[in-house]
Design a protein around this motif. Sequence first.
Motif, PDB file in Angstrom:
ATOM      1  N   HIS A 246       0.850  -1.207   0.000  1.00 55.87           N
ATOM      2  CA  HIS A 246       0.000   0.000   0.000  1.00 55.87           C
ATOM      3  C   HIS A 246       0.882   1.252   0.000  1.00 55.87           C
ATOM      4  O   HIS A 246       0.995   1.943   1.015  1.00 55.87           O
ATOM      5  CB  HIS A 246      -0.935  -0.033   1.212  1.00 55.87           C
ATOM      6  N   PRO A 247       1.485   1.535  -1.155  1.00 53.59           N
ATOM      7  CA  PRO A 247       2.437   2.664  -1.216  1.00 53.59           C
ATOM      8  C   PRO A 247       1.813   4.003  -0.835  1.00 53.59           C
ATOM      9  O   PRO A 247       2.525   4.927  -0.437  1.00 53.59           O
ATOM     10  CB  PRO A 247       2.881   2.681  -2.686  1.00 53.59           C
ATOM     11  N   THR A 263       7.029   9.105  -4.742  1.00 51.55           N
ATOM     12  CA  THR A 263       8.381   8.562  -4.890  1.00 51.55           C
ATOM     13  C   THR A 263       8.369   7.060  -4.666  1.00 51.55           C
ATOM     14  O   THR A 263       9.004   6.294  -5.408  1.00 51.55           O
ATOM     15  CB  THR A 263       9.331   9.245  -3.884  1.00 51.55           C
ATOM     16  N   ARG A 264       7.638   6.633  -3.648  1.00 53.25           N
ATOM     17  CA  ARG A 264       7.567   5.196  -3.314  1.00 53.25           C
ATOM     18  C   ARG A 264       7.040   4.402  -4.505  1.00 53.25           C
ATOM     19  O   ARG A 264       7.609   3.393  -4.902  1.00 53.25           O
ATOM     20  CB  ARG A 264       6.647   5.033  -2.100  1.00 53.25           C
ATOM     21  N   ARG A 265       5.968   4.883  -5.080  1.00 57.39           N
ATOM     22  CA  ARG A 265       5.354   4.178  -6.215  1.00 57.39           C
ATOM     23  C   ARG A 265       6.293   4.168  -7.432  1.00 57.39           C
ATOM     24  O   ARG A 265       6.453   3.140  -8.099  1.00 57.39           O
ATOM     25  CB  ARG A 265       4.019   4.831  -6.564  1.00 57.39           C
ATOM     26  N   ASP A 295      -1.909  -6.671  -7.567  1.00 59.67           N
ATOM     27  CA  ASP A 295      -3.084  -5.802  -7.504  1.00 59.67           C
ATOM     28  C   ASP A 295      -2.653  -4.352  -7.757  1.00 59.67           C
ATOM     29  O   ASP A 295      -1.930  -4.086  -8.698  1.00 59.67           O
ATOM     30  CB  ASP A 295      -3.800  -5.952  -6.156  1.00 59.67           C
ATOM     31  N   SER A 296      -3.047  -3.443  -6.882  1.00 62.62           N
ATOM     32  CA  SER A 296      -2.677  -2.037  -7.106  1.00 62.62           C
ATOM     33  C   SER A 296      -1.396  -1.671  -6.361  1.00 62.62           C
ATOM     34  O   SER A 296      -1.000  -0.506  -6.340  1.00 62.62           O
ATOM     35  CB  SER A 296      -3.820  -1.133  -6.648  1.00 62.62           C
ATOM     36  N   GLY A 297      -0.765  -2.679  -5.761  1.00 57.23           N
ATOM     37  CA  GLY A 297       0.467  -2.405  -5.018  1.00 57.23           C
ATOM     38  C   GLY A 297       1.576  -3.357  -5.406  1.00 57.23           C
ATOM     39  O   GLY A 297       1.689  -3.758  -6.569  1.00 57.23           O
ATOM     40  N   PHE A 298       2.381  -3.715  -4.419  1.00 54.03           N
ATOM     41  CA  PHE A 298       3.573  -4.525  -4.678  1.00 54.03           C
ATOM     42  C   PHE A 298       3.741  -5.545  -3.555  1.00 54.03           C
ATOM     43  O   PHE A 298       3.164  -5.403  -2.471  1.00 54.03           O
ATOM     44  CB  PHE A 298       4.811  -3.626  -4.731  1.00 54.03           C
ATOM     45  N   VAL A 299       4.550  -6.553  -3.831  1.00 56.42           N
ATOM     46  CA  VAL A 299       4.845  -7.542  -2.804  1.00 56.42           C
ATOM     47  C   VAL A 299       6.357  -7.685  -2.688  1.00 56.42           C
ATOM     48  O   VAL A 299       7.090  -7.562  -3.676  1.00 56.42           O
ATOM     49  CB  VAL A 299       4.141  -8.890  -3.112  1.00 56.42           C
ATOM     50  N   TYR A 300       6.799  -7.879  -1.464  1.00 57.26           N
ATOM     51  CA  TYR A 300       8.235  -8.008  -1.160  1.00 57.26           C
ATOM     52  C   TYR A 300       8.623  -9.480  -1.253  1.00 57.26           C
ATOM     53  O   TYR A 300       7.979 -10.331  -0.636  1.00 57.26           O
ATOM     54  CB  TYR A 300       8.485  -7.487   0.258  1.00 57.26           C
TER      55      TYR A 300
END
Length: 309
Positions: A246-247, A263-265, A295-300
């Motif tokens: 959830h950036p 910036t994060r995104r 989805d609309s974010g990212f995974v580590y």
Amino acid sequence: MSSSPKISRRTALAGAAALPLAAATAGATRAAAPMMGVQVAPFQRLKIGSFEATTLLAGSVPRKDPHSIFGLNVDADTFKSVSAAANLPTDAAQFFFTPTVVNTGAELVLFDTGLSGEGTTAALEAAGYTADQVDVVVITHMHGDHIGGMTMEDGTPTYPNARYVTGRVEYDAWAQQDNDNFKAKVEPFADQMTFIEDGGSVASGLTAMGAFGHTPGHMNYMVESDDTQLYLGADFANHYVWSLGHPDWEVSFDMDKPAAAATRRRILDMLAADKVAFVGYHMPWPGVGYVETRDSGFVYVPHSYQLML
Ligand SMILES: [Zn+2]
């Protein structure tokens, strides 16, 4: 009975012809081994082309009530459900502080100095280096957990042979404020500092990349050697679930929250597209991972062995 582990083990031992007598009887008289608490190794060294990059665990502490830090713009139920889906508690979070030291073969370059000189040099020494071997100290931004180790407790410089590099925008922003920590930890080194801009070079293979928002001039660095890259992301994203998934969640430490989120995104998009490993200063130890879109974010995705080969 014969299928229970205890019986199986006894049966196996009875068949071991060369079992030493001492080993067979010692168990009766030895005290139980003491509990020693959670522990991890304080460094991890990886290979970036012909460079070596070592993450250093300069400290780690639990913090209560992480929702008071992450996700300021979402309600408690949302914070709880996102955390539960990732199998994370919501009453506390473990924080990590991870400077990185890069050996280019020509220079030993330390990125950020941790909370204290003592904490970071302990990890540095565990990794096989001494503080006086450090040729360059790079400061990504001027928060206390990054500049605290510029000096030892007695006020002497922690890295007596180093030159210092930091972002021009960052330095100027803090110099205009009346900040005691900046005055104590950074200003004394001003004469020995080189100030660089976005795209500037610390040394061959170490390039500054603007990542403003967390602080006014927050800077990241790309480490590159022989076509292998490692992105030193400092504090552009401070939690592997709440910031990557959830950036746009607001973070209390981000001084300009909309700029930090943008910036994060942007950086997460880049890391995911280019499949470049990054070090997050506050990511779960040992601090190195990859980014994938979801989805609309990212995974580590924690680093496994890609940078050992
Ligand atoms: Zn930080």
